[in-house]
Each structure stands twice: as structure tokens, then as C-alpha cells.
Write an enzyme that holds these catalytic residues in place. Structure first.
Site, PDB file in Angstrom:
ATOM      1  N   SER A  80       0.834  -1.200   0.000  1.00 54.73           N
ATOM      2  CA  SER A  80       0.000   0.000   0.000  1.00 54.73           C
ATOM      3  C   SER A  80       0.866   1.246   0.000  1.00 54.73           C
ATOM      4  O   SER A  80       2.019   1.221   0.420  1.00 54.73           O
ATOM      5  CB  SER A  80      -0.907   0.020   1.238  1.00 54.73           C
ATOM      6  N   HIS A  81       0.283   2.352  -0.450  1.00 59.14           N
ATOM      7  CA  HIS A  81       0.867   3.681  -0.314  1.00 59.14           C
ATOM      8  C   HIS A  81       1.108   4.031   1.148  1.00 59.14           C
ATOM      9  O   HIS A  81       1.945   4.851   1.469  1.00 59.14           O
ATOM     10  CB  HIS A  81      -0.153   4.671  -0.879  1.00 59.14           C
ATOM     11  N   SER A  82       0.316   3.425   2.021  1.00 52.61           N
ATOM     12  CA  SER A  82       0.329   3.788   3.438  1.00 52.61           C
ATOM     13  C   SER A  82       0.805   2.601   4.270  1.00 52.61           C
ATOM     14  O   SER A  82       0.262   1.501   4.162  1.00 52.61           O
ATOM     15  CB  SER A  82      -1.085   4.189   3.859  1.00 52.61           C
TER      16      SER A  82
END
Lengths: 126, 195
Positions: A8-10
Site C-alpha cells: 500500500s501507499h500507506s
């Protein structure tokens, strides 16, 4: 067992998605998060991805499930050199749960990918 | 074009990315997530260190080290995209000491194809491809013509509606802003003239 990595981006989203999938599907198959940049910002780290793949790799192949943007591009770049690591074109959370359930049965790599991708076609309201 | 030429190119890109860091980030603030300048600056600063740490012996080594470092250090979507561009250039020029303009032009054509495939992007999608594709067409003629085509291509992204990348989430609201990825691509190609 086929291994699973959630990219994920996060960092927090990847970690929580792993926790959610394990909470629902159990941890019969290995699953790890690879979220955020090396500095913990929004983005993707090839180093984190490599480490996560190494942790879940038991020799039966690894499935990558990505959310968006740089997560997809980093995953695509990574698999160029790795025939035993495959991308699933699947919704992040539902795909992760499906993949983990299937991988936990000892299913083969292509079956785990198919299970993850099947999550795309399952509606939530019908 | 020898190893020193390619080192000068990368050094010029690094310098311009640093100088234009805030401008690129401002463009990205309008239609993205305001990190393009910072991400590229971090990436090329890491490239500078990697090239200084282990001086490359061939043009291909300069390009491959640059690509691998960008993929690892940028953190955003531009990392894999620019990384693939430079890695493909490195692979395409091969293990030679000197690269002709014709070989460089062919390498750029292959790099364009690789970046389009990775990002599933076409011309007109309001991405770096809109600067890269016209530049590749002119590269056989001259580096000056390629740089001009890249700048023109980047400017032409302003009225486009984004169909790929972060700006595509904005739909109609992406219209009226020059694309940050096309802008940085024009800068990268323009720096060839300074090499």
C-alpha cells in the site's frame, strides 16, 4: 504454502489490512505488509517489498496485492525479475482475504491469484 | 557520446531537478499530491551519491545505476517510471564505450515503449509520455529538436484531461494545469543538450 504481500501507499493501511485478513482468514499461510516509503511517508519502498517477499517466500511462490499508484508500479517493476512472484489484479482488502483463505488450504500459486482476482466480481449489495 | 557525456547528463538533470524542485511540487500540488519535486530531488541526490561511490566505466553502467537507484529511492510513482526509462536505456545501448546518436535514439524508442507498458499510458493521457513520445520522434534529428519537442509536449498537457496517474482521480478538474511528470520529463531531455 504460497506467500502473500500487501503493498500500500500507506504503511498503516498495509499493516491493518494484514491484521484484518489474518483476523478473518487465520494465518495458515504467511502474509506481510509492505507499505509507505523508507521514511514512513506515503509512497512505496522497493526495499520493504523485497524484505516482505523474502519473509513469506517458502518456495511455492508469492502473490502481491497492491492498492494504487506507486504501489502498482513498484510491484510491476519488482516482478520483472521474478517469475515466482505474481501480481493479483484485485481489490486490496477483499482480495487479501480471499487469497489468504485459499493459500491457507495449501493451494497452488495460480489458484491463489485466481481467488484474489475473483473478489473483483463479487458485489457488496447483491 | 562516452561515459563522461552520460555522467554530465545525469549531473545536469540532478542540478535542474534541485533548482526546479519547488516548481515541480507546485505543479503537483494543483493536480496531484505535492511531492513530485521532493521525490525526484531525493532520487537524483541518491543517484549522485551512487555514481560518486562507484564510478561507472561505461555509458550503460551510468544509466543502469541511475535507473536502479531511482526505483529504490524516489518513493512515488515516478521512481519505477523514470527507473525503467534509465534501465531500458542502459540495456539498449549495450556494453560499449561510445554511443552514437542513432543508437541513443533507438534506445530512447525502446525506453518509451517500456515506460508506456509499465504505466499502461498512451499519448494524450496527460503524463510524462506526452513529453517523452514527441522527443523520441525527434531524437534522430538532433538533441535540440528533441528538447524542443519535449517542452512543447509538456506545455500541450495543460488543456488535457488526465486519464492515468494521480491526476486522473480529479477528472475534469485536471484540465488547465500542466502535468508535473511531463514537465520533469522535458527537463530530463533538455539536460541532454547541456551534456
Amino acid at each position: 504454502m504460497v506467500g502473500i504481500v500487501l503493498i500500500s501507499h500507506s504503511a498503516a493501511l498495509a499493516e491493518e489490512a494484514v491484521a484484518l485478513a489474518v483476523g478473518i482468514a487465520g494465518e495458515d499461510a504467511p502474509i506481510r505488509p509492505a507499505g509507505g516509503t523508507d521514511d514512513g511517508d506515503l509512497g512505496t519502498s522497493l526495499t520493504k517489498l523485497e524484505e516482505a517477499v523474502a519473509e513469506v517466500d517458502q518456495g511455492d511462490g508469492v502473490v502481491l496485492i497492491m492498492d494504487l499508484g506507486s504501489a502498482v508500479l513498484t510491484a510491476r517493476t519488482f516482478v520483472e525479475d521474478r517469475a515466482d512472484v505474481v501480481l493479483a489484479d484485485a481489490p486490496f482488502v477483499e482480495g487479501a482475504v480471499n487469497a489468504l483463505v485459499t493459500a491457507g488450504t495449501g493451494a497452488a500459486l495460480d489458484e491463489v491469484v485466481a481467488a484474489a482476482e475473483e473478489a473483483r466480481t463479487i458485489g457488496k449489495l447483491c | 557520446m562516452d561515459t563522461a557525456f552520460f555522467l554530465r547528463w545525469i549531473a545536469a538533470v540532478t542540478e535542474r531537478v534541485r533548482a526546479d524542485r519547488d516548481h515541480l511540487t507546485d505543479l503537483d500540488r494543483a493536480i496531484g499530491d505535492a511531492d513530485h519535486g521532493a521525490n525526484l530531488d531525493r532520487g537524483f541526490t541518491a543517484v549522485e551519491e551512487a555514481l560518486a561511490g562507484k564510478p561507472p566505466q561505461t555509458p550503460a553502467e551510468v544509466l543502469t545505476t541511475t535507473g536502479n537507484t531511482l526505483i529504490r529511492k524516489v518513493g512515488g510513482a515516478s521512481g519505477p517510471l523514470y527507473g525503467t526509462l534509465f534501465r531500458t536505456l542502459g540495456r539498449s545501448v549495450g556494453d560499449v564505450a561510445e554511443v552514437s546518436q542513432e543508437v541513443l535514439a533507438e534506445a530512447f524508442a525502446q525506453a518509451l515503449a517500456a515506460v508506456m507498458k509499465l504505466g499502461s499510458a498512451q499519448e494524450g493521457d496527460k503524463t510524462m509520455i506526452d513529453a517523452l513520445a514527441p522527443a523520441v520522434q525527434k531524437m534522430r534529428a538532433s538533441l535540440e529538436a528533441a528538447a524542443q519537442a519535449a517542452h512543447d509536449g509538456a506545455r500541450a498537457t495543460t488543456p488535457m484531461r488526465a486519464r492515468k496517474g494521480r491526476a486522473s482521480y480529479l477528472g475534469e478538474r485536471s484540465i488547465g494545469h500542466q502535468d508535473p511528470g511531463a514537465t520533469s520529463m522535458a527537463l530530463v531531455i533538455d539536460a541532454l543538450r547541456a551534456a
